[in-house]
Structure formats: structure tokens, C-alpha cells
Design a protein around this motif. Sequence first.
Motif, short mmCIF file in Angstrom:
data_model
loop_
_atom_site.label_atom_id
_atom_site.label_comp_id
_atom_site.label_asym_id
_atom_site.label_seq_id
_atom_site.Cartn_x
_atom_site.Cartn_y
_atom_site.Cartn_z
N LYS A 152 27.65 19.74 46.63
CA LYS A 152 27.90 18.40 47.15
C LYS A 152 27.45 18.34 48.61
N GLU A 153 27.77 19.34 49.36
CA GLU A 153 27.39 19.35 50.79
C GLU A 153 25.86 19.39 50.91
N HIS A 154 25.23 20.15 50.10
CA HIS A 154 23.79 20.26 50.15
C HIS A 154 23.12 18.93 49.81
N LEU A 155 23.66 18.22 48.84
CA LEU A 155 23.10 16.92 48.44
C LEU A 155 23.36 15.85 49.46
N LEU A 156 24.47 15.95 50.17
CA LEU A 156 24.87 14.89 51.12
C LEU A 156 24.26 15.11 52.50
N LYS A 157 23.63 16.26 52.75
CA LYS A 157 23.01 16.51 54.06
C LYS A 157 21.79 15.62 54.17
N PRO A 158 21.58 15.06 55.37
CA PRO A 158 20.40 14.22 55.56
C PRO A 158 19.16 14.97 55.87
#
Length: 158
Positions: A152-158
Amino acid sequence: MGLLEIILIVVAVLLSLGVGFGMGFVYRKKVAEREIGSAETEATRLINEAIRAGENRKKEMLLEAKDEIHKSRTEHEKEVKERRAELSKQERRLEQKEAALDKKTEAFERKEEELNKRLNKAAETQAQAEQLRGQQLEILEKLSGLTQEQAKEHLLKP
């Protein structure tokens, strides 16, 4: 005509008058007795006729009363028969409604039972789906080398 003849004539006339008066009295007494007897006979006849008329009227009134009682009894029996027929009719209607209600209740219970089975089956299917999802997440985490949170964190990083 001498005094003796006149006395004899007067005595004869007086005797004749006495005998005539006595006979008239006896005749009048017999006529009065006949009239009284006739009146008594007529009174007895009238009394007997009145008694017979009273008895006839009594019989007529008894017959009328019996007819009235019979009519009342017949009418009462007719009303009772009608009420019984109406009660039987209402009882049949109630029995039909009760039978219809029983059928509806049975149908409702069957549907409820069927719905409960479907709910249980759906719950089992959902539990299996959750288990499969959990297994698939584990496989994904192993394959990607990332936990769900890390992904989730990887996908939400810009």
C-alpha cells in the motif's frame, strides 16, 4: 115469590159466585203455576244453552290457544333451524379459513427454513471466500516479497 125463594136464589147466587170464584182462583193458580213452570223450563233451557255456548266458546278458545302455541313452536323451530344452519355455515367458513391459514403457515415455515439454509450456505460460501482471499493474500505477499501494508505504501508514494 116468596122470601124463601128469594133467599134460596140469593144463596144459590152466592154459592154460584163462591164456587165460580173458587174455580177461577184454582184455574188462575193452575195457569200461574203453568206459567211459572214454563218460565222455569225456559230459564233452565236458557241456562243450559248458555252453559253449552260457554263450553263451545271455551273449546274454541282452547283450539285457538293450541293453534297459537303450535304456530309459535313451529316458528321457534324454524328460527332454531335457521340459526343452526347459519352457525354450520359460519363454522365451515372458519374451518376453511383455518385450513388456508395452516397452509400459509406451513408455506411460510418452509420458506423460512429454505431461507435459513440459503443463509447458512451463503455464510459458508463467504467464509470460504474469506479463507481463499486470505490464502491468496499470503501467496501474493510471498511472491512479491512485500506485506500488504508495504505494498500500500509503495503504491501510494508519488
